[in-house]
Design a protein around this motif. Structure first.
Motif, PDB file in Angstrom:
ATOM      1  N   ALA A 135       0.934  -1.038  -0.180  1.00 39.82           N
ATOM      2  CA  ALA A 135       0.055   0.097   0.326  1.00 39.82           C
ATOM      3  C   ALA A 135       0.917   1.014  -0.338  1.00 39.82           C
ATOM      4  CB  ALA A 135      -0.981   0.363   1.097  1.00 39.82           C
ATOM      5  N   PHE A 136       1.630   0.942   1.026  1.00 41.25           N
ATOM      6  CA  PHE A 136       2.485   2.756   1.221  1.00 41.25           C
ATOM      7  C   PHE A 136       3.848   2.349  -0.526  1.00 41.25           C
ATOM      8  CE2 PHE A 136       2.112   1.992   6.022  1.00 41.25           C
ATOM      9  CZ  PHE A 136       1.793   3.252   6.101  1.00 41.25           C
ATOM     10  N   VAL A 137       4.179   1.515  -1.183  1.00 46.68           N
ATOM     11  CA  VAL A 137       5.105   2.259  -2.024  1.00 46.68           C
ATOM     12  C   VAL A 137       4.331   2.261  -3.475  1.00 46.68           C
ATOM     13  CG1 VAL A 137       6.163   0.025  -3.738  1.00 46.68           C
ATOM     14  CG2 VAL A 137       7.168  -0.116  -1.286  1.00 46.68           C
ATOM     15  N   ASN A 138       2.697   1.812  -3.793  1.00 47.71           N
ATOM     16  CA  ASN A 138       2.239   1.773  -4.293  1.00 47.71           C
ATOM     17  C   ASN A 138       1.265   2.811  -4.623  1.00 47.71           C
ATOM     18  OD1 ASN A 138       3.412   0.070  -6.967  1.00 47.71           O
ATOM     19  ND2 ASN A 138       2.383  -1.899  -4.832  1.00 47.71           N
ATOM     20  N   ALA A 139       1.342   3.175  -3.299  1.00 45.71           N
ATOM     21  CA  ALA A 139       0.360   4.842  -2.834  1.00 45.71           C
ATOM     22  C   ALA A 139       0.866   5.819  -4.400  1.00 45.71           C
ATOM     23  CB  ALA A 139       1.025   5.694  -1.366  1.00 45.71           C
ATOM     24  N   GLY A 140      -0.929   5.606  -4.530  1.00 47.70           N
ATOM     25  CA  GLY A 140      -1.568   7.109  -5.300  1.00 47.70           C
ATOM     26  C   GLY A 140      -1.537   6.603  -6.832  1.00 47.70           C
ATOM     27  N   PHE A 141      -0.321   5.747  -7.333  1.00 45.48           N
ATOM     28  CA  PHE A 141      -0.453   5.002  -8.413  1.00 45.48           C
ATOM     29  C   PHE A 141      -1.593   4.351  -8.944  1.00 45.48           C
ATOM     30  CE2 PHE A 141       4.227   5.980  -7.082  1.00 45.48           C
ATOM     31  CZ  PHE A 141       4.568   6.906  -8.159  1.00 45.48           C
ATOM     32  N   GLY A 142      -2.601   3.785  -8.067  1.00 44.56           N
ATOM     33  CA  GLY A 142      -3.344   2.913  -9.036  1.00 44.56           C
ATOM     34  C   GLY A 142      -3.517   1.796  -9.825  1.00 44.56           C
ATOM     35  N   GLU A 143      -2.326   1.462  -9.263  1.00 49.70           N
ATOM     36  CA  GLU A 143      -1.743  -0.166  -9.739  1.00 49.70           C
ATOM     37  C   GLU A 143      -0.716  -0.809  -8.872  1.00 49.70           C
ATOM     38  OE1 GLU A 143      -0.299  -2.154 -14.292  1.00 49.70           O
ATOM     39  OE2 GLU A 143      -0.066   0.207 -14.471  1.00 49.70           O
ATOM     40  N   ASP A 144      -1.175  -2.533  -8.654  1.00 48.87           N
ATOM     41  CA  ASP A 144       0.340  -2.732  -7.968  1.00 48.87           C
ATOM     42  C   ASP A 144      -0.152  -4.584  -8.578  1.00 48.87           C
ATOM     43  OD1 ASP A 144      -2.462  -3.657  -6.547  1.00 48.87           O
ATOM     44  OD2 ASP A 144      -1.591  -3.874  -5.174  1.00 48.87           O
ATOM     45  N   LEU A 145       0.286  -5.181  -7.590  1.00 48.16           N
ATOM     46  CA  LEU A 145       0.386  -6.609  -8.047  1.00 48.16           C
ATOM     47  C   LEU A 145      -0.412  -7.435  -7.245  1.00 48.16           C
ATOM     48  CD1 LEU A 145       3.648  -6.524  -9.462  1.00 48.16           C
ATOM     49  CD2 LEU A 145       1.768  -6.493 -11.070  1.00 48.16           C
ATOM     50  N   LEU A 146      -0.461  -6.864  -5.661  1.00 47.64           N
ATOM     51  CA  LEU A 146      -1.622  -7.707  -5.136  1.00 47.64           C
ATOM     52  C   LEU A 146      -3.099  -7.196  -5.097  1.00 47.64           C
ATOM     53  CD1 LEU A 146       0.801  -7.487  -2.061  1.00 47.64           C
ATOM     54  CD2 LEU A 146       1.003  -9.213  -3.489  1.00 47.64           C
ATOM     55  N   MET A 147      -3.490  -5.572  -4.438  1.00 48.80           N
ATOM     56  CA  MET A 147      -4.738  -5.905  -5.050  1.00 48.80           C
ATOM     57  C   MET A 147      -5.175  -5.546  -6.444  1.00 48.80           C
ATOM     58  SD  MET A 147      -5.907  -6.411  -2.088  1.00 48.80           S
ATOM     59  CE  MET A 147      -7.911  -5.185  -1.934  1.00 48.80           C
ATOM     60  N   THR A 148      -4.858  -4.725  -7.175  1.00 48.96           N
ATOM     61  CA  THR A 148      -6.086  -4.292  -8.615  1.00 48.96           C
ATOM     62  C   THR A 148      -6.063  -5.283  -9.221  1.00 48.96           C
ATOM     63  OG1 THR A 148      -3.883  -3.347  -8.838  1.00 48.96           O
ATOM     64  CG2 THR A 148      -4.719  -1.725  -7.687  1.00 48.96           C
ATOM     65  N   PRO A 149      -5.045  -6.524  -9.108  1.00 48.17           N
ATOM     66  CA  PRO A 149      -5.789  -7.573 -10.332  1.00 48.17           C
ATOM     67  C   PRO A 149      -6.910  -8.050 -10.009  1.00 48.17           C
ATOM     68  CG  PRO A 149      -3.187  -7.981  -9.792  1.00 48.17           C
ATOM     69  CD  PRO A 149      -3.740  -6.428  -8.824  1.00 48.17           C
ATOM     70  N   ASP A 150      -7.547  -8.939 -11.119  1.00 45.22           N
ATOM     71  CA  ASP A 150      -8.811  -9.344 -11.119  1.00 45.22           C
ATOM     72  C   ASP A 150      -9.050 -10.587  -9.675  1.00 45.22           C
ATOM     73  OD1 ASP A 150     -10.430  -7.240 -12.010  1.00 45.22           O
ATOM     74  OD2 ASP A 150      -9.814  -8.376 -13.982  1.00 45.22           O
ATOM     75  N   GLY A 151      -9.940 -10.885  -9.269  1.00 49.50           N
ATOM     76  CA  GLY A 151      -9.519 -12.489  -8.693  1.00 49.50           C
ATOM     77  C   GLY A 151      -9.720 -12.526  -7.351  1.00 49.50           C
ATOM     78  N   ASN A 152      -9.243 -11.256  -6.223  1.00 50.43           N
ATOM     79  CA  ASN A 152      -8.930 -10.629  -5.128  1.00 50.43           C
ATOM     80  C   ASN A 152      -8.134 -11.706  -4.290  1.00 50.43           C
ATOM     81  OD1 ASN A 152     -10.795  -8.516  -6.105  1.00 50.43           O
ATOM     82  ND2 ASN A 152     -12.261  -9.610  -5.470  1.00 50.43           N
ATOM     83  N   ALA A 153      -7.357 -12.466  -5.085  1.00 50.53           N
ATOM     84  CA  ALA A 153      -6.597 -13.660  -4.930  1.00 50.53           C
ATOM     85  C   ALA A 153      -5.991 -13.038  -3.399  1.00 50.53           C
ATOM     86  CB  ALA A 153      -4.913 -14.025  -5.062  1.00 50.53           C
ATOM     87  N   TRP A 154      -5.125 -11.629  -3.315  1.00 55.39           N
ATOM     88  CA  TRP A 154      -4.424 -11.689  -1.838  1.00 55.39           C
ATOM     89  C   TRP A 154      -5.066 -11.405  -0.709  1.00 55.39           C
ATOM     90  CZ3 TRP A 154       0.080 -11.653  -0.929  1.00 55.39           C
ATOM     91  CH2 TRP A 154       0.944 -11.027   0.895  1.00 55.39           C
TER      92      TRP A 154
END
Length: 914
Positions: A385-404
């Motif tokens: 959350a802190f590292v990708n803050a404000g960029f609107g894209e990450d590899l844990l939460m924004t991809p579909d599937g909500n696996a994380w």
């Protein structure tokens, strides 16, 4: 003369053995000899009964003194040679008519001679100058005017102390002299001396007026107003009386406004806030916006947006949109694109576990053999959350599937869902779309996380659709404890500093109602954030009533201290305005009353450098130590003390340490001096005092990794007291927050590699997340505008986080870890972004270097040192300052920071440098 003894006498000793005439012959050159004879002849003739002879002799003396030259190391010769005749001249003056021209001229001469000959505390310069002519200061030179100004200030203070209500009428003679001295100083570029005299004689508003003897000629003009204003504002740091400070700032505001420097005037208006009873902050802003042109309005809107103010400009929607921070997300992504950091990062990119060389490191960081996977996943959630803050894209939460999301459990799911708000921060429309689906989840923790995410998403942004107030109040009253708590914290983060009454209506029933004390405390903290620094009487009365009504059992709950912090935030930076509430807190017998009063007292004087408050906090830090030394018999009341003494003493002392840093933060001299004090506290303090020192050090240099403090913090991470170690690790994260500092990154990697406890590793991960916040593009420093302004919502957010750290085991390491998201209110890009009149990016060359203090320096000193030339957009550190390298462009803002509008410079290069 010959010397009888073996020791060779000094020239001074030899002179003492000669007669007067022999001494003169030995040490005077022929020119000096002629000068002495001329002066002595004049002294004889001054005593002549013939007025014409007397007058001629006096004029000769005056001419000699006025034309004398002096070096920096010696007194002018006429002054030296007239020393034996000073008393003679005084007797002549006493015998003459004081009102005749000759008498006044002699009084002028005596005033000059008194500079070197009068006894201290007699103030004879002033005595004789008042009897002489007040209008010929130029002829006696700058040094004389400085000496006279010093005596005027001293006499004014003495009369003020001795007066009994009739002071104003008794100071007219001094005011008349001030009216002569100040224009002289200003004409000769001695701004500091002029302003010092005005401050000493309480006449600062005169700077806004005209020359006393020349109509329509302003005292401060377009050539010198910037220097005068800068000196006025810097003097404010040393003003003990709030009324004097207010007068200085009002004067600076008036000068900036008169000369069209509206962005600088707005900075002063922000400093004044609502301390000026005659003109409220919002009215002052409206006045500036009315006078400024359209481009300047946009620039002022960007400054207000950075400061997170609650000003609304209904006359122009485009400008109001800027004040509401709606353009921040777009510019931030532009910055990321320009620096090529848009690609999302995974937590592993931050941890760099593969660099570890020990078997333990490799084992603990492979997914197979993790001891505490839920906690490790939770750490990854926060880091992501802190590292990708404000960029609107990450590899844990924004991809579909909500696996994380489902790799976490219970409160971890709440933190994971809320992290989406931070990843999408400031981009309200796209963020709402991403969060919306979680609001309909069957799992309460996920729903609660979505509520918190909506608050984080809207942090410091005022969007036209205003989603938090539309979606969250219905959940505030929810029967579900976790939903209610997340919603109220979300509202606090979303509306920090806005003082909105509709949000108060939604949260107030939760504070005053029969809710669990933990819910009440978090609601109080949110209200404190929303009404930060407003001194709102209605909110304060709700808090104090709750504190008085609550049972001791309720106040013993760890979360209850946030109720005290919420109350303290209402008075952040408002000085003596909090005194009445401090008196009310004395009626609360529970130890929380003391905790709240220390929080309130330090918040009220935040960033003022008030020495008396620092001393008081140091006394509190020493209290427990004194109690231990006293024998039990010496304290008959010891049995009546509450049983929670040991735990609570520690809490309020820890808070006092944080308070010392809070009072000195942003004030360079105090911050330097207090570092030594913290060394003493580390060596001799109680455990509770020592535990708070790393956090206090971090607060002094937040997002500004000072090498000395980083080294000290690194040593503290290995302290025997594990709590000191954990706080030092988080302190490292705060010191380097958003800087990607390689030294701190290396230290944290080593700590992670050798961490044996899951809790220790978790804290290291959080610190790594803070360090790499926004991939190095963000800051959480509450100070901006050349460190002259403190954003109260940002400081409130940092304090909320530090209060969590003081009781880490029951907050961050327990189920209240999501309180870390309070930092969203303090997060802001640390860029300089230049735009054109249409607000499109306009790359230009700028010089970026360490800021240098230039106040009071002559000429045109360099404002930065060790600079490098870059093309905008560029990143700025806390102590960095930028200036335009290109002469053909001029900035609408008086300081190059944040978003700055540029336009073609129509003035000549000469005017530009002025």
């Amino acid at each position: 003369g010959s010397c009888a003894s073996n020791q060779i006498p000094t020239s001074g000793q030899m002179m003492l053995n000669f007669s007067k005439s022999e001494r003169e012959a030995a040490e005077l050159s022929p020119e000096d000899h002629a000068l002495v004879e001329g002066l002595e002849l004049s002294i004889e003739r001054i005593q002549d009964p013939n007025p014409a002879v007397m007058r001629a002799a006096l004029e000769h003396l005056v001419k000699e003194v006025q034309t004398a030259t002096s070096s920096m190391t010696s007194v002018p010769k006429p002054l030296k040679f007239l020393r034996p005749h000073y008393e003679t001249l005084k007797r002549c003056h006493a015998a003459w008519d004081k009102n005749c021209p000759t008498g006044r001229l002699l009084a002028d001469l005596l005033a000059v001679l008194a500079m070197t000959m009068s006894k201290s505390n007699k103030r004879e310069i002033l005595v004789y100058k008042k009897q002489g002519s007040a209008h010929d200061l130029d002829s006696w030179g700058h040094e004389f005017v400085r000496a006279l100004a010093g005596e005027v200030g001293a006499e004014y203070s003495a009369r003020q102390l001795n007066s009994k209500g009739r002071f104003k009428s008794s100071a007219k003679d001094l005011v008349a002299l001030v009216d002569e001295i100040v224009p002289f100083h200003l004409q000769h570029n001695a701004y500091a001396e002029a302003i010092d005299l005005l401050i000493e004689t309480q006449s600062v508003p005169k700077l806004l007026g005209n020359y006393p003897k020349i109509n329509n000629k302003a005292l401060v003009d377009s050539g010198n107003f910037r220097r005068v204003c800068l000196y006025l504002l810097r003097c404010g740091t040393f003003m003990a009386d709030p009324d004097d400070l207010k007068e200085l700032r009002q004067c600076a505001f008036g000068l900036y406004e008169r000369h069209g420097e509206f962005s600088a005037a707005l900075g002063v208006a922000i400093q004044l806030g609502n301390d000026d009873e005659k003109t409220a902050f919002l009215a002052r802003c409206r006045e500036l916006f009315k006078k400024a042109d359209d481009l300047m309005r946009k620039q002022m809107a960007f400054i207000l947006a950075r400061h997170q103010t609650n000003f609304e400009y209904s006359e122009d929607d485009a400008i109001d949109e800027i004040i509401g921070n709606n353009k921040l997300s777009g510019y931030y992504v532009d910055l990321g694109r320009d620096l090529d950091v848009l690609d999302p990062k995974t937590p592993e990119d931050i941890y760099k576990s593969h660099l570890g060389d020990s078997a333990f490191s490799r084992g603990s960081n492979t997914g197979n053999s993790q001891v505490d996977s839920a906690r490790a996943n939770l750490a990854s959630t926060f880091v992501n959350a802190f590292v990708n803050a404000g960029f609107g894209e990450d590899l844990l939460m924004t991809p579909d599937g909500n696996a994380w999301l489902y790799k976490n459990k219970d409160h971890g799911m709440l933190a994971a869902a809320a992290s989406l708000g931070m990843i999408m921060m400031w981009n309200v429309e796209e963020g709402l779309t991403a969060i919306d689906k979680f609001l309909y989840s069957n799992d309460e923790n996920i729903k609660a996380g979505a509520c918190l995410a909506i608050g984080i998403l809207s942090s410091s942004v005022r969007h036209e659709s205003d989603p938090p107030i539309a979606l969250l109040p219905e959940h505030v009253a929810s029967t579900s404890h976790i939903m209610s708590m997340a919603s109220v914290i979300g509202l606090g983060i979303a509306y920090a500093g806005t003082a909105r009454s509709d949000v108060l209506d939604a949260i107030a029933p939760m504070v005053s109602g029969p809710m669990a004390i933990s819910e009440v405390a978090f609601a109080a903290l949110s209200l404190g954030q929303i009404y930060v620094g407003t001194c709102d009487a209605e909110v304060a009365s709700i808090f104090i009533q709750k504190l008085m009504e609550a049972s001791d059992a309720n106040l013993d709950v760890p979360e209850a201290k946030f109720l005290g912090l919420g109350l303290a935030l209402l008075f952040l930076g408002r000085g003596e305005k909090g005194d009445a509430m401090l008196e009310a807190l004395k009626t609360i017998e529970h130890s929380l009353g003391l905790y709240a009063s220390i929080a309130l007292e330090t918040c009220a004087f935040a960033a003022t450098g008030d020495v008396l408050k620092i001393q008081r906090m140091l006394h509190i830090c020493a209290e427990q130590h004194l109690k231990v030394q006293q024998p039990v018999e010496a304290s008959p009341d010891i049995l009546s003390l509450p049983t929670t003494l040991n735990s609570t003493c520690g809490q309020h002392q820890s808070l006092a340490v944080i308070g010392i840093a809070l009072v000195t933060a942003g004030e360079e001299i105090g911050a330097e001096m207090v570092l030594r004090t913290f060394d003493h506290l580390l060596h001799y303090g109680e455990p509770a005092v020592r535990r708070a020192v790393p956090l206090a050090l971090a607060l002094l240099r937040i997002s500004c990794p000072d090498y000395g403090i980083v080294d000290q913090m690194s040593r503290l991470t290995h302290d025997a007291d594990s709590q000191v170690g954990l706080n030092a690790i988080l302190g490292l994260g705060l010191l380097g927050a958003g800087t990607n500092n390689s030294r701190i990154a290396g230290l944290l990697r080593q700590l992670a590699e050798h961490a044996r406890e899951p809790a220790g590793l978790f804290i290291v991960r959080l610190a790594q997340g803070l360090l790499h916040m926004g991939k190095g593009l963000l800051t959480i420093s509450p100070f901006h505008a050349d460190r002259s302004l403190m954003s109260k919502p940002a400081m409130g957010a940092i304090l909320a986080f530090l209060h969590c750290c003081l009781d880490m085991k029951r907050t961050i390491l327990d189920k209240s870890h999501f309180l870390m998201y309070h930092l969203a209110s303090a997060m802001t890009p640390r860029f300089l972004l230049t735009v054109d009149a249409s607000l499109n990016l306009l790359p230009v060359s700028v010089r970026v270097g360490q800021a240098v203090e230039t106040v009071g320096q002559a000429g045109r000193p360099k404002t930065i040192t060790g600079f490098q030339t870059h093309t905008t957009p560029v990143l700025l550190g806390v102590n960095d300052r930028a200036e335009l390298a290109a002469d053909e462009m001029s900035a609408k803002s008086s300081f190059l920071e944040g978003i700055v509008i540029l336009e073609k410079d129509s003035s000549s290069p000469k005017d530009k440098t002025q």
